[in-house]
Design an enzyme around this catalytic site. Structure first.
Site, PDB file in Angstrom:
ATOM      1  N   LYS A   1       0.843  -1.185   0.000  1.00  0.00           N
ATOM      2  CA  LYS A   1       0.000   0.000   0.000  1.00  0.00           C
ATOM      3  C   LYS A   1       0.879   1.236   0.000  1.00  0.00           C
ATOM      4  O   LYS A   1       1.932   1.266   0.640  1.00  0.00           O
ATOM      5  CB  LYS A   1      -0.910   0.028   1.237  1.00  0.00           C
ATOM      6  CG  LYS A   1      -1.759   1.310   1.344  1.00  0.00           C
ATOM      7  CD  LYS A   1      -2.621   1.341   2.585  1.00  0.00           C
ATOM      8  CE  LYS A   1      -3.401   2.657   2.661  1.00  0.00           C
ATOM      9  NZ  LYS A   1      -4.269   2.739   3.857  1.00  0.00           N
TER      10      LYS A   1
ATOM     11  N   GLU B   1      -9.837  11.651  12.203  1.00  0.00           N
ATOM     12  CA  GLU B   1      -9.107  10.455  12.658  1.00  0.00           C
ATOM     13  C   GLU B   1      -8.257  10.709  13.897  1.00  0.00           C
ATOM     14  O   GLU B   1      -7.376  11.572  13.906  1.00  0.00           O
ATOM     15  CB  GLU B   1      -8.211   9.939  11.525  1.00  0.00           C
ATOM     16  CG  GLU B   1      -7.503   8.643  11.856  1.00  0.00           C
ATOM     17  CD  GLU B   1      -6.818   8.008  10.654  1.00  0.00           C
ATOM     18  OE1 GLU B   1      -6.233   6.937  10.813  1.00  0.00           O
ATOM     19  OE2 GLU B   1      -6.869   8.605   9.555  1.00  0.00           O
TER      20      GLU B   1
ATOM     21  N   GLU C   1      -7.498  -2.783   2.417  1.00  0.00           N
ATOM     22  CA  GLU C   1      -6.764  -1.584   2.803  1.00  0.00           C
ATOM     23  C   GLU C   1      -6.881  -1.346   4.307  1.00  0.00           C
ATOM     24  O   GLU C   1      -5.900  -1.002   4.985  1.00  0.00           O
ATOM     25  CB  GLU C   1      -7.305  -0.367   2.039  1.00  0.00           C
ATOM     26  CG  GLU C   1      -6.609   0.941   2.374  1.00  0.00           C
ATOM     27  CD  GLU C   1      -7.206   2.130   1.657  1.00  0.00           C
ATOM     28  OE1 GLU C   1      -6.914   3.264   2.084  1.00  0.00           O
ATOM     29  OE2 GLU C   1      -7.968   1.944   0.685  1.00  0.00           O
TER      30      GLU C   1
ATOM     31  N   GLU D   1     -11.638  10.302  -5.030  1.00  0.00           N
ATOM     32  CA  GLU D   1     -11.606  10.289  -3.562  1.00  0.00           C
ATOM     33  C   GLU D   1     -10.895  11.533  -3.025  1.00  0.00           C
ATOM     34  O   GLU D   1     -11.345  12.131  -2.047  1.00  0.00           O
ATOM     35  CB  GLU D   1     -10.914   9.024  -3.056  1.00  0.00           C
ATOM     36  CG  GLU D   1     -10.885   8.925  -1.540  1.00  0.00           C
ATOM     37  CD  GLU D   1     -10.324   7.604  -1.059  1.00  0.00           C
ATOM     38  OE1 GLU D   1      -9.585   7.616  -0.051  1.00  0.00           O
ATOM     39  OE2 GLU D   1     -10.630   6.557  -1.667  1.00  0.00           O
TER      40      GLU D   1
END
Length: 410
Positions: A149, A208, A252, A388
């Protein structure tokens, strides 16, 4: 510690702290449970020198806090921002004054503040076509090696002819993102800046939590796997349901959760990792979320110790970390600075809260650099990852009174 008068109602107190923010002399941090305003600078945490500002950062903070207490300074807390890359100095200070309150509460019967005047020129960096090429390059790296990733980001450079009202922007961000972490941090002047070019501010509303510590209890809440919200309620719920079932996004998310849990285990005697993710939302995005909780094995482990150990997570860098970091350096055409770092606070007891520095901008008097990124894994589609990033830009753009724009002149 500076505290407001006892006659101020709790809800009004938090709003009062938001109104009292002043760019250039304040640190503001609001979470779903508390609001914090620090002002002035009693001491600055020294830079490590060399190529890694994060090396022994918790120890340097602990020494500065101990020295402040020895000097009879009664604000035992360090606040500020930690960069993505250790080559950039961390920006942490012990403030002169500190005020705390409960969560911000807004009156829904009162119309929201209008956005900032939308008179900006906008320059994407890189251009959308170059970002698509970058995603394709990352996917090729994954085909030919162990990279699993990599998070690739974009920036929008917005310039205005009139000064940017950061207090108003901060208010709009806080009102639009009550379940997240709204922040504003003073940054040092760029080394290349001419004298008098003025302040820089890191401002944003992150969804987050990197990590928090309260006594011996710790919490990390990584987000990975995203989908843009839809104004149509039926379509919006369909997108949320699809995200929960998406093999690409679940993969992910699993990469991130495994890495976060692995980083936390050496510090914890117990650790609870959810078997599957849940959904959280902002006004613009759906995210896959996992709340990882634990009990520390040693009371000397501070929130900043945990933050540095976790940073950067695969949610903002990739996996394996060193390979992802190298890919970012080769593909992204700009330095991230404090974007995808962490912002928050740590007190002399070790308690604190650190949010991931996303949905943010770096601002000076007449310009802002907005940032947004997307996690690239096997199966990613370049056009979907570009979309995104466009959706993630909306957090800042909507608070500025702008729509979805990457063009030259709104």
């Amino acid at each position: 510690m500076k505290t407001p008068g006892h006659d101020v109602a709790p809800q009004k107190l938090a709003a009062q702290l938001l109104r009292s923010y002043e760019a250039g002399s304040s640190f503001f941090f609001a979470s779903p449970r508390r609001t914090l305003l620090a002002q002035g600078t009693f001491a600055t945490v020294p830079h490590a020198g060399g190529t890694n500002s994060l090396e022994k950062l918790p120890e340097r903070v602990a020494k500065v806090l101990a020295d402040a207490r020895q000097a009879d300074h009664d604000i035992p807390i360090a606040v500020g921002a930690v960069p993505f890359d250790g080559r950039v100095p961390a920006q942490l200070v012990v403030p002169m004054t500190l005020q705390r309150a409960g969560p911000l509460v807004f009156d829904d019967t009162v119309a929201p503040s209008p956005g900032l005047p939308p008179r900006y020129t906008v320059q994407p960096v890189p251009e959308p076509s170059a970002y698509l090429d970058g995603v394709a390059r990352a996917l090729k790296l994954m085909e030919s090696g162990p990279l699993r990733k990599v998070v690739l980001s974009r920036s929008l450079h917005l310039s205005a002819t009139t000064p940017i009202d950061l207090q108003r922007l901060l208010y709009n961000l806080a009102r639009r993102n009550p379940s997240g972490f709204t922040f504003a941090v003073d940054l040092p002047q760029r080394p290349s800046a001419a004298p008098g070019e003025g302040r820089r501010t890191l401002i944003g509303a992150s969804p987050e939590l990197l990590v928090s510590r309260n006594g011996m209890q710790v919490l990390a809440n990584p987000l990975a796997g995203s989908a843009a919200r839809s104004p149509d309620p039926i379509e919006d719920q369909a997108r949320a349901a699809a995200l929960l079932e998406s093999p690409k996004d679940l993969h992910e998310h699993a990469v991130v959760i495994d890495a976060v849990a692995e980083a936390m285990r050496p510090f914890c005697k117990t650790l609870d990792v959810p078997a599957k993710p849940s959904l959280v939302s902002t006004q613009t995005m759906w995210h896959l979320s996992s709340r990882i909780t634990g009990e520390l094995s040693d009371p000397s482990i501070t929130s900043l110790t945990l933050a540095v150990a976790l940073h950067p997570t695969p949610a903002v860098c990739g996996y394996p970390t060193e390979l992802a970091h190298a890919a970012i350096g080769h593909i992204e055409p700009f330095e991230r600075g404090y974007y995808t770092g962490t912002v928050g606070w740590c007190d002399a007891n070790g308690d604190g809260q650190w949010a991931v520095t996303i949905r943010c901008a770096e601002a000076d008097e007449h310009s802002l650099r907005l940032f947004a990124g997307a996690g690239i894994v096997a199966g990613s589609k370049p056009e979907a990852e570009l979309a995104e990033t466009e959706a993630k830009f909306r957090t800042m753009l909507q608070a500025m009174g702008l729509g979805q724009t990457t063009g030259a002149q709104p």
